[in-house]
Structures are given as C-alpha cells and as structure tokens.
Motif scaffolding. Structure first.
Motif, PDB file in Angstrom:
ATOM      1  N   SER A  66     -35.620 -18.661  44.589  1.00  0.00           N
ATOM      2  CA  SER A  66     -34.409 -19.331  44.119  1.00  0.00           C
ATOM      3  C   SER A  66     -33.821 -20.247  45.189  1.00  0.00           C
ATOM      4  CB  SER A  66     -33.375 -18.290  43.684  1.00  0.00           C
ATOM      5  OG  SER A  66     -33.077 -17.419  44.747  1.00  0.00           O
ATOM      6  N   ASN A 118     -29.344 -25.692  35.178  1.00  0.00           N
ATOM      7  CA  ASN A 118     -28.127 -24.974  34.790  1.00  0.00           C
ATOM      8  C   ASN A 118     -26.856 -25.759  35.086  1.00  0.00           C
ATOM      9  OD1 ASN A 118     -29.016 -22.415  33.680  1.00  0.00           O
ATOM     10  ND2 ASN A 118     -29.915 -22.086  35.696  1.00  0.00           N
ATOM     11  N   ASN A 173     -24.670 -25.213  39.225  1.00  0.00           N
ATOM     12  CA  ASN A 173     -23.958 -25.475  37.981  1.00  0.00           C
ATOM     13  C   ASN A 173     -22.815 -26.472  38.158  1.00  0.00           C
ATOM     14  OD1 ASN A 173     -21.770 -23.847  38.915  1.00  0.00           O
ATOM     15  ND2 ASN A 173     -22.729 -22.038  38.059  1.00  0.00           N
ATOM     16  N   ARG A 198     -24.950 -22.655  43.918  1.00  0.00           N
ATOM     17  CA  ARG A 198     -24.246 -22.756  42.637  1.00  0.00           C
ATOM     18  C   ARG A 198     -23.303 -23.947  42.572  1.00  0.00           C
ATOM     19  NH1 ARG A 198     -25.746 -18.435  39.975  1.00  0.00           N
ATOM     20  NH2 ARG A 198     -26.221 -16.519  41.049  1.00  0.00           N
ATOM     21  N   GLU A 251     -29.769 -19.533  45.834  1.00  0.00           N
ATOM     22  CA  GLU A 251     -28.826 -19.499  44.717  1.00  0.00           C
ATOM     23  C   GLU A 251     -27.638 -20.446  44.926  1.00  0.00           C
ATOM     24  OE1 GLU A 251     -27.777 -15.460  43.788  1.00  0.00           O
ATOM     25  OE2 GLU A 251     -29.818 -14.963  43.219  1.00  0.00           O
ATOM     26  N   ASN A 262     -32.153 -24.701  40.671  1.00  0.00           N
ATOM     27  CA  ASN A 262     -32.067 -24.082  39.355  1.00  0.00           C
ATOM     28  C   ASN A 262     -30.752 -23.362  39.099  1.00  0.00           C
ATOM     29  OD1 ASN A 262     -34.695 -24.905  38.731  1.00  0.00           O
ATOM     30  ND2 ASN A 262     -35.528 -23.161  39.843  1.00  0.00           N
ATOM     31  N   TYR A 263     -30.067 -22.923  40.148  1.00  0.00           N
ATOM     32  CA  TYR A 263     -28.813 -22.192  39.987  1.00  0.00           C
ATOM     33  C   TYR A 263     -27.591 -23.109  40.037  1.00  0.00           C
ATOM     34  CZ  TYR A 263     -31.311 -17.821  40.465  1.00  0.00           C
ATOM     35  OH  TYR A 263     -32.157 -16.765  40.265  1.00  0.00           O
TER      36      TYR A 263
END
Length: 191
Positions: free
Chosen positions: A13, A112, A93, A72, A70, A90-91
């Motif tokens: 991740s 995401n 947002n 975000r 991760e 990918n994490y």
C-alpha cells in the motif's frame, strides 16, 4: 534512495509522490499529509514525519519524493509546484494542489480519490481516476482546460469549472450532481 521498510505487511500500500517545485526567491514550503508512515527525500536528506513537512528553500528547482504507506490526504497548496506525479496512491482520498503552476495532472492511479482541488493552476490536461465511483468533489477553476470527461462518475456531487477554455464537457451519467459552475463557458450553437 532510502525507502520504507520492506518487511512491513502494508508494503503493497505504498504510494509514491514526486513533487517538483520551482522558486525564484527564498520561500518556506509546507506540505501536509495523512498517512500511516511517510519518508521524504529532498536531495540526500530523508525525513520521517506523520503530519507535515516544512522547509525554507533557496531559489532553484527541487524534487521532493514522498513515499507513504496508506497515504490518505496530500496538501501541496501554494507550494510553487510545476510537476506532481502520483503512483500507486490507492488509499489517497483527498488531494489539494491548488494555487501552483501545474500544466498536467494525472490521478488515474488514485482509485479512491473523492476530493480533488486543482484550481488556480495552468492545467491543460487532467487525467481522472479510471475507477469512477469515488470522486464526489472536483474543483478545477481557473485553469486552461479545453476538454473534460467526467462521464459516469456516478458519485460526483460538486463540479467547479469556472474560468477555463472548455470546448467540450461530458457529463453523461453524472446524475447526482447538486452543484455545477461552468461560468465563462462560451456556448456556440451548431451551425
């Protein structure tokens, strides 16, 4: 380049972000982020931090490489960015990259992403996520965009596009839009 600990079970991740800044005068740059673990590399310097990075840079061009587990949220607002590259985020947002000098932004690997603010740049190309069911706030006012395809972004609620040079905008399937601003859009009827 020193990287994050590969024995970490979250290694799959890890997102990689390259930020190129160009400064004509000495200036403090602040980068904010939310992630489980972050490593920053500026030249040969590795810094680990979990919330933000700030540094006063002399005039010049600098590449800041951010490796994060991760990741975000990333905020590089008003950082004099001329290039922003996001890989395996990918994490992610929330991405805030307004008030810079970006000409191209590719967020296709940010599957995401639900909030993107890339207003007040020089964007001529914006490549949106391939997965279309997460983006709900897209703010890209005051750029140089001529085309935008947000077709079938089924969760898109807010779309701000004022101050661009649009020739076409594809909104097919954006049934949940509650606010759209496309002021300064010149409409010419087909002859």
């Amino acid at each position: 380049m020193k990287t994050l600990d590969s024995s970490n079970p979250l290694m799959g991740s890890v997102g990689l972000v390259t930020i190129r800044i160009a400064l004509e005068t000495k200036r403090k740059i602040i980068i904010k982020f939310v992630a489980s673990e972050v490593s920053l590399m500026i030249g040969e310097t590795i810094r680990k931090n979990k919330k933000s990075y700030s540094h006063t840079f002399d005039p010049g061009i600098y590449d800041i490489i951010l490796s994060a587990i991760e990741l975000r949220k990333l905020d590089v607002t008003s950082c004099n960015c001329v290039q922003l590259t996001l890989m395996n985020c990918n994490y992610l947002n929330r991405l805030y990259c307004s008030n810079n000098s970006l000409k191209h932004l590719d967020v296709r690997e940010c599957c995401n992403l639900n909030t993107l603010d890339c207003s007040n740049n020089n964007l001529k190309e914006l490549l949106l996520p391939n997965i279309k069911d997460s983006l709900n706030h897209l703010l890209c006012n005051n750029n140089q965009l001529e085309e935008l395809n947000v077709a079938y972004f089924t969760k898109l609620l807010i779309l701000q596009l004022a101050g661009n040079d649009f020739i076409s905008i594809n909104l097919i399937g954006c049934d949940k839009l509650i606010y759209i601003d496309i002021s300064c859009l010149l409409y010419t009827s087909p002859s």
